[in-house]
Design an enzyme around this catalytic site. Structure first.
Site, PDB file in Angstrom:
ATOM      1  N   THR A 150      13.883   5.949  10.123  1.00  0.00           N
ATOM      2  CA  THR A 150      14.967   4.993  10.209  1.00  0.00           C
ATOM      3  C   THR A 150      14.319   3.492   9.963  1.00  0.00           C
ATOM      4  OG1 THR A 150      15.808   6.043  12.537  1.00  0.00           O
ATOM      5  CG2 THR A 150      16.146   3.631  12.406  1.00  0.00           C
TER       6      THR A 150
ATOM      7  N   SER B  10       5.133  -6.956  -1.380  1.00  0.00           N
ATOM      8  CA  SER B  10       4.633  -7.003  -0.105  1.00  0.00           C
ATOM      9  C   SER B  10       5.199  -8.108   0.793  1.00  0.00           C
ATOM     10  CB  SER B  10       3.094  -7.002  -0.026  1.00  0.00           C
ATOM     11  OG  SER B  10       2.462  -7.274   1.450  1.00  0.00           O
ATOM     12  N   GLY B  11       5.759  -8.231   2.049  1.00  0.00           N
ATOM     13  CA  GLY B  11       6.525  -8.916   2.642  1.00  0.00           C
ATOM     14  C   GLY B  11       5.408 -10.270   3.009  1.00  0.00           C
ATOM     15  N   HIS B  12       4.460  -9.848   3.540  1.00  0.00           N
ATOM     16  CA  HIS B  12       3.476 -10.668   4.361  1.00  0.00           C
ATOM     17  C   HIS B  12       2.872 -11.669   3.314  1.00  0.00           C
ATOM     18  CE1 HIS B  12      -0.621  -8.978   4.259  1.00  0.00           C
ATOM     19  NE2 HIS B  12       0.114  -7.960   3.788  1.00  0.00           N
TER      20      HIS B  12
ATOM     21  N   ASN C 120      -5.349 -11.083  -6.654  1.00  0.00           N
ATOM     22  CA  ASN C 120      -5.315 -11.608  -5.475  1.00  0.00           C
ATOM     23  C   ASN C 120      -6.558 -12.561  -5.307  1.00  0.00           C
ATOM     24  OD1 ASN C 120      -6.189  -8.696  -5.597  1.00  0.00           O
ATOM     25  ND2 ASN C 120      -6.910  -9.073  -3.655  1.00  0.00           N
TER      26      ASN C 120
ATOM     27  N   GLN D  24       1.377 -10.453  -5.697  1.00  0.00           N
ATOM     28  CA  GLN D  24       0.850 -11.789  -5.870  1.00  0.00           C
ATOM     29  C   GLN D  24       1.908 -12.560  -6.733  1.00  0.00           C
ATOM     30  OE1 GLN D  24      -1.118 -13.116  -3.721  1.00  0.00           O
ATOM     31  NE2 GLN D  24      -2.224 -11.340  -3.042  1.00  0.00           N
TER      32      GLN D  24
ATOM     33  N   THR E  99       0.870  -1.044  -0.143  1.00  0.00           N
ATOM     34  CA  THR E  99      -0.069   0.006   0.114  1.00  0.00           C
ATOM     35  C   THR E  99       0.660   1.220   0.006  1.00  0.00           C
ATOM     36  OG1 THR E  99      -1.945  -1.197   1.156  1.00  0.00           O
ATOM     37  CG2 THR E  99      -1.823   0.979   1.221  1.00  0.00           C
TER      38      THR E  99
ATOM     39  N   CYS F 171      -9.873  -8.693   2.436  1.00  0.00           N
ATOM     40  CA  CYS F 171     -10.513  -7.078   2.626  1.00  0.00           C
ATOM     41  C   CYS F 171     -11.974  -7.004   2.640  1.00  0.00           C
ATOM     42  CB  CYS F 171      -9.974  -6.244   1.527  1.00  0.00           C
ATOM     43  SG  CYS F 171      -8.176  -6.364   1.646  1.00  0.00           S
TER      44      CYS F 171
HETATM   45  N1  PLP Z   1      -1.892  -5.414  -3.815  1.00  0.00           N
HETATM   46  C1  PLP Z   1      -2.515  -6.727  -3.945  1.00  0.00           C
HETATM   47  C2  PLP Z   1      -2.771  -7.444  -4.954  1.00  0.00           C
HETATM   48  C3  PLP Z   1      -2.775  -7.280  -2.481  1.00  0.00           C
HETATM   49  O1  PLP Z   1      -3.223  -8.571  -2.746  1.00  0.00           O
HETATM   50  C4  PLP Z   1      -2.549  -6.652  -1.543  1.00  0.00           C
HETATM   51  C5  PLP Z   1      -2.990  -7.076   0.077  1.00  0.00           C
HETATM   52  O2  PLP Z   1      -3.978  -7.843   0.092  1.00  0.00           O
HETATM   53  C6  PLP Z   1      -2.005  -5.077  -1.569  1.00  0.00           C
HETATM   54  C7  PLP Z   1      -1.815  -4.806  -2.980  1.00  0.00           C
HETATM   55  C8  PLP Z   1      -1.829  -4.529  -0.173  1.00  0.00           C
HETATM   56  O3  PLP Z   1      -0.481  -5.065   0.349  1.00  0.00           O
HETATM   57  P1  PLP Z   1      -0.137  -4.490   1.904  1.00  0.00           P
HETATM   58  O4  PLP Z   1      -0.940  -5.426   2.801  1.00  0.00           O
HETATM   59  O5  PLP Z   1       1.301  -4.933   1.687  1.00  0.00           O
HETATM   60  O6  PLP Z   1      -0.465  -3.202   1.963  1.00  0.00           O
END
Ligand code: PLP
Length: 523
Positions: free
Chosen positions: A253, A215-217, A165, A195, A77, A342
């Site tokens: 930082t 995105s790391g997670h 996603n 993704q 994001t 979401c």
């Molecule tokens: N873009 C896609 C395709 C995603 O699946 C997600 C997370 O659901 C995001 C952006 C947002 O990522 P983050 O949670 O790292 O802000």
């Protein structure tokens, strides 16, 4: 007797993943030993700086960044905000100089909400007044390239994700790049690669992309970590100004534990011996697909598997609300998601599936099952067994639904007459000492929670799904008062209506189920 809870079979990797043990170790090391501030000039700082530089170099190799910039962010994001701000500010600057600029901000209709929301936000904040346009997709989730070709000459910024996603649909980025190179436009191009990392080959330097976000997670690193790729020469405006960290591209930082953890994941990707290959993942997905088809013969897959990530299945089962499927999957230990994480809290139809033109009965009942590249044969085997078990339960439940009284046809008064609040339960049970407390959740749910105890009452298990079975002794043999309980109050209400339609006058259900049970009453 205490029962072992069902094994957790996590198949919601597109929402998030657990953290790789090597990443946890790396984060711990960065907190305990390499804890320095990478901007400090003493030796402790130099150690942290080395870790930061090494991680950036690995990231650049893994994504093929070439001489582009790799900026550590708090997630996709933030990367999206930074890219959009950079592109829109460059547009504003060109316009201020009287140079020609595109008037459109074009984004794929199935983009993650972070993209259109960021476009609207920065367009508004910068007072640009550009027009946001959603680029339609076809029934297979692919962008309308004819329309894109027509719009590109007037487009300031184009945003198209690498893979979706919700559906896993992979975008034809090569075709889009060809269109971009075919027109003499200054259109900037942002690709949300969240993704794609770890699932699709990436070599950003060989593409026309200006910005790419990660995105790391979504790939076994902690939440709050991410990467932004910026092509060398692409306009850039920092989202955060301050101490000038990240070469001035992102002040503040650095999140060193997160960066170290992300580095461990990137190392694993680079070395190639931790994650399953796309071909192996495709084999797992095929296995899951066969298992789903056999458990739910009417199943409809909502995206073409040939053009989707090897890790994602999105499907609907006609006649089965997605929520029902999720409840039963959840009880069997299968963690999947309704559409995107979401929107999972809302039962609104998926905008992604709507954009693909799917009817509401499919877009509002869709279920997404997504593995990460750490998936193993054992995980897939366990998932297939749980799917088969859920299929059998739901078929029994559907048979029951076929002749049960529908909640929708009942008046509010009829429902109120059957309903007890938790605060009324003790009075009802004292007035009816021969009453039975009945847990109508699936047997697995009953077992996992080790039953329901309320004062002297121990609930008997009588799953709603089995009530319609011919040999069920609930078909008229019990005349004693009954209080039905489930997780949220939905199934208990259905069961109460059905039993009442069979002539049981002393049936009640508990409103809100276990979810609304006051803490003081929990056994
Ligand atoms: N873009 C896609 C395709 C995603 O699946 C997600 C997370 O659901 C995001 C952006 C947002 O990522 P983050 O949670 O790292 O802000």
């Amino acid at each position: 007797m205490s029962q072992a809870p069902p094994q957790i079979i996590y198949l919601d990797a597109n929402a998030t993943t657990h953290v790789l043990p090597a990443a946890i170790a790396a984060a711990t090391g960065a907190m305990a030993e390499q804890f320095g501030n990478p901007s400090s000039s003493h030796s402790t700082g130099i150690v942290a700086r080395a870790l930061l530089d090494q991680t950036r170099a690995t990231a650049a190799q893994v994504i093929g960044a070439g001489d582009g910039h790799v900026v550590f962010t708090s997630g996709a994001t933030e990367g999206i905000q930074t890219a959009v701000l950079s592109a829109l500010r460059a547009t504003a600057q060109r316009r201020a100089k009287g140079l020609r600029v595109g008037n459109l901000l074009v984004y794929g209709a199935t983009e993650h909400k972070a993209v259109p929301q960021a476009l609207a936000h920065w367009n508004d904040l910068l007072g640009l007044g550009l027009e946001l346009r959603a680029l339609p997709v076809n029934a297979e989730g692919q962008h309308d390239l004819y329309r894109l070709a027509a719009w590109l000459p007037d487009t300031a910024l184009l945003c198209t994700m690498a893979a979706n996603n919700e559906t896993g649909v992979v975008t034809d980025l090569t075709a889009i790049a060809q269109l971009l190179s075919g027109i003499n436009s200054r259109t900037l191009w942002l690709v949300d690669c969240v993704q794609a990392l770890g699932k699709l080959p990436l070599d950003l330097q060989s593409t026309r992309m200006d910005y790419a976000t990660f995105s790391g997670h979504k790939l076994y690193a902690p939440k709050g970590t991410g990467l932004l790729y910026v092509r060398r020469g692409a306009p850039f405006t920092p989202l955060m100004a301050g101490g000038g960290q990240e070469g001035g591209l992102r002040s503040g930082t650095e999140n060193m534990p997160g960066i170290a953890a992300l580095g461990a994941v990137l190392n694993a990707l680079q070395q190639g011996d931790t994650f399953a290959s796309p071909a192996t993942l495709r084999g797992y997905r095929d296995q899951l697909e066969r298992s789903l088809r056999s458990a739910f013969p009417a199943i409809e897959f909502n995206a073409p598997l040939a053009h989707s990530l090897p890790t994602t299945l999105n499907f609907s089962v006609p006649g089965l609300p997605g929520k029902t499927l999720l409840d039963v999957f959840d009880a069997a230990g299968l963690r999947v998601s309704a559409g995107s994480a979401c929107s999972a809290a809302q039962s609104a139809p998926s905008y992604v599936l709507e954009a693909m033109g799917l009817p509401e009965c499919r877009s509002s009942t869709a279920v997404r099952l997504s593995m990460g590249p750490l998936a193993s044969p054992e995980l897939v085997e366990a998932a297939c067994m749980a799917i088969a078990q859920c299929g059998a339960v739901l078929q029994a439940m559907q048979a029951y639904e076929g002749h049960a009284m529908s909640v929708a046809t009942c008046s509010a008064q009829e429902i109120a007459a059957l309903t007890l609040q938790w605060s009324e339960l003790d009075a009802f049970l004292s007035a009816h000492p021969n009453a039975r407390l009945v847990d109508v959740r699936e047997a697995t749910e009953h077992q996992v929670s080790q039953g329901i105890q309320h004062g002297a009452w121990s609930a008997v298990s009588a799953p709603l799904s089995a009530m319609g079975a011919k040999d069920s002794d609930w078909m008229g043999q019990h005349t004693a008062p009954m209080v039905l309980v489930c997780r949220s109050g939905n199934r208990s209400l259905k069961a109460a209506l059905w039993l009442r339609s069979l002539g049981h006058t002393q049936v009640r259900h508990v409103h809100g189920g276990l979810a609304l049970r006051p803490a003081a009453q929990q056994g």
